[in-house]
Structure formats: C-alpha cells, structure tokens
Design a protein around this motif. Structure first.
Motif, PDB file in Angstrom:
ATOM      1  N   SER A  40       0.851  -1.183   0.000  1.00  9.52           N
ATOM      2  CA  SER A  40       0.000   0.000   0.000  1.00  9.52           C
ATOM      3  C   SER A  40       0.887   1.233   0.000  1.00  9.52           C
ATOM      4  CB  SER A  40      -0.909  -0.019   1.229  1.00  9.52           C
ATOM      5  OG  SER A  40      -1.746   1.114   1.252  1.00  9.52           O
ATOM      6  N   ASN A  59      -4.178   1.782   1.043  1.00  3.38           N
ATOM      7  CA  ASN A  59      -4.292   3.104   0.449  1.00  3.38           C
ATOM      8  C   ASN A  59      -3.320   3.202  -0.717  1.00  3.38           C
ATOM      9  OD1 ASN A  59      -5.011   5.754   0.040  1.00  3.38           O
ATOM     10  ND2 ASN A  59      -3.673   6.556   1.629  1.00  3.38           N
ATOM     11  N   LEU A  62      -5.117   5.062  -6.431  1.00  2.00           N
ATOM     12  CA  LEU A  62      -6.450   4.866  -7.000  1.00  2.00           C
ATOM     13  C   LEU A  62      -7.512   4.467  -5.983  1.00  2.00           C
ATOM     14  CD1 LEU A  62      -8.353   4.475  -9.479  1.00  2.00           C
ATOM     15  CD2 LEU A  62      -7.439   2.163  -9.664  1.00  2.00           C
ATOM     16  N   PHE A  63      -7.124   3.740  -4.940  1.00  2.00           N
ATOM     17  CA  PHE A  63      -8.109   3.094  -4.064  1.00  2.00           C
ATOM     18  C   PHE A  63      -7.757   3.293  -2.599  1.00  2.00           C
ATOM     19  CE2 PHE A  63      -9.607  -0.667  -1.730  1.00  2.00           C
ATOM     20  CZ  PHE A  63     -10.942  -0.693  -2.094  1.00  2.00           C
ATOM     21  N   GLU A  64      -8.799   3.447  -1.788  1.00  2.00           N
ATOM     22  CA  GLU A  64      -8.638   3.516  -0.337  1.00  2.00           C
ATOM     23  C   GLU A  64      -9.700   2.620   0.286  1.00  2.00           C
ATOM     24  OE1 GLU A  64      -8.228   6.965   3.002  1.00  2.00           O
ATOM     25  OE2 GLU A  64      -9.664   7.317   1.383  1.00  2.00           O
ATOM     26  N   GLY A  65      -9.275   1.730   1.169  1.00  2.00           N
ATOM     27  CA  GLY A  65     -10.249   0.835   1.778  1.00  2.00           C
ATOM     28  C   GLY A  65      -9.600  -0.149   2.728  1.00  2.00           C
ATOM     29  N   GLY A 101     -14.107  -0.517   0.015  1.00  2.00           N
ATOM     30  CA  GLY A 101     -13.456   0.781  -0.063  1.00  2.00           C
ATOM     31  C   GLY A 101     -14.068   1.632  -1.145  1.00  2.00           C
ATOM     32  N   ARG A 102     -13.285   2.606  -1.587  1.00  3.67           N
ATOM     33  CA  ARG A 102     -13.766   3.524  -2.615  1.00  3.67           C
ATOM     34  C   ARG A 102     -12.626   3.877  -3.562  1.00  3.67           C
ATOM     35  NH1 ARG A 102     -12.257   8.736  -2.381  1.00  3.67           N
ATOM     36  NH2 ARG A 102     -11.026   9.359  -0.591  1.00  3.67           N
ATOM     37  N   PHE A 103     -12.996   4.137  -4.811  1.00  2.00           N
ATOM     38  CA  PHE A 103     -12.029   4.657  -5.767  1.00  2.00           C
ATOM     39  C   PHE A 103     -11.905   6.151  -5.528  1.00  2.00           C
ATOM     40  CE2 PHE A 103     -13.416   0.805  -8.008  1.00  2.00           C
ATOM     41  CZ  PHE A 103     -12.186   0.241  -8.249  1.00  2.00           C
ATOM     42  N   LYS A 104     -10.700   6.655  -5.582  1.00  2.00           N
ATOM     43  CA  LYS A 104     -10.472   8.080  -5.348  1.00  2.00           C
ATOM     44  C   LYS A 104     -10.899   8.919  -6.546  1.00  2.00           C
ATOM     45  CE  LYS A 104      -6.777   7.329  -2.042  1.00  2.00           C
ATOM     46  NZ  LYS A 104      -5.351   7.531  -1.750  1.00  2.00           N
ATOM     47  N   VAL A 111     -10.517  -2.401 -14.576  1.00  2.00           N
ATOM     48  CA  VAL A 111      -9.910  -2.451 -13.250  1.00  2.00           C
ATOM     49  C   VAL A 111      -9.682  -3.919 -12.895  1.00  2.00           C
ATOM     50  CG1 VAL A 111     -10.228  -1.935 -10.804  1.00  2.00           C
ATOM     51  CG2 VAL A 111     -11.040  -0.329 -12.538  1.00  2.00           C
ATOM     52  N   CYS A 113      -8.126  -6.856 -10.053  1.00  2.00           N
ATOM     53  CA  CYS A 113      -7.753  -7.179  -8.685  1.00  2.00           C
ATOM     54  C   CYS A 113      -7.064  -8.534  -8.765  1.00  2.00           C
ATOM     55  CB  CYS A 113      -8.989  -7.258  -7.793  1.00  2.00           C
ATOM     56  SG  CYS A 113      -8.611  -7.702  -6.094  1.00  2.00           S
TER      57      CYS A 113
END
Length: 129
Positions: A40, A59, A62-65, A101-104, A111, A113
């Motif tokens: 992260s 974190n 692009l992404f936070e979660g 989480g959420r995409f910033k 996308v 994973c």
C-alpha cells in the motif's frame, strides 16, 4: 466526558452514547506454508494477519479501503470458531477475500484485482491435470 479504557470506545450518536466493543483478537492458528504481504502506497503493510477480525487498511493512488483474507485452517471449528461459523461451516470453500473501499477517482478502462504467488506451488497429481 464518559470514562473508557483501551478495550472499549464511546461514540456520541445524537443524545445517546453507543459502546463500540472491538472484535476478538485473531486466532492463534498459523498457516506455516503461507507468508502474506499487502503493498500500500509503495510499502508493505506490517502485521497483516490472515483471518483478522477487522479489515487491514489499504491506500493507493487509485483506491482507499480495507481487505480481509480468510482461510480455512485444517480443523476450522476448533482452530478458528469465529470464521468457521460465519464463512466455512455450511460451505466447501477454502478461502475468502473481502475488499471494501472507494475509488479516489473514476478509473478509465478495466480495473483488475489480483494476487501473486512468489514461490513455486507444490501441486498434487490431480491438481496438475
């Protein structure tokens, strides 16, 4: 102010106070052949525990979660009754990954994973095909 200790936290909700009790600690079962790391912000997150009771913060640009990796120990009812009841007791699954989480910002394109296995897997005859 209300008294509290390290085991509980108080949160004000309107005129009422709600006691938030943290989840139990992770199980003592260790997966001896598995080393888990989450990267992260360019660094590896220390202390990532398989079968944690709370999501591990992640974190990136692009992404936070949060992420959880839940794996079934050999005797899940005894080794980890918490996740046995919630995930494994009525299913044949061996693991579950939970990401929240959420995409910033709205990503462009596809996308992905994924996960990476850094060591050669030792597969049985049937698994090799």
């Amino acid at each position: 102010g209300a008294a509290h200790n390290d085991d509980t936290a108080l949160a004000a909700v309107g005129a009422a106070a709600v006691v938030v009790v943290p989840p139990p600690p992770p199980p003592s079962y260790d997966f001896p052949s598995l080393s888990m790391k989450i990267k992260s912000d360019g660094d590896f997150i220390p202390g990532f525990h398989i079968n944690s009771r709370v999501g591990i913060p992640v974190n990136t640009d692009l992404f936070e979660g949060k992420i959880l990796l839940i794996m079934k120990p050999p005797d899940s009812a005894m080794d980890d009754p918490y996740w046995h009841e919630k995930v494994f007791s009525k299913k044949k699954r061996r693991f579950e990954v939970q990401i929240q989480g959420r995409f910033k910002y709205t990503p462009k394109g596809t996308v992905y994973c994924g996960a990476e296995n850094s060591n050669q897997m030792k597969l049985g005859f049937v698994s090799k095909g």
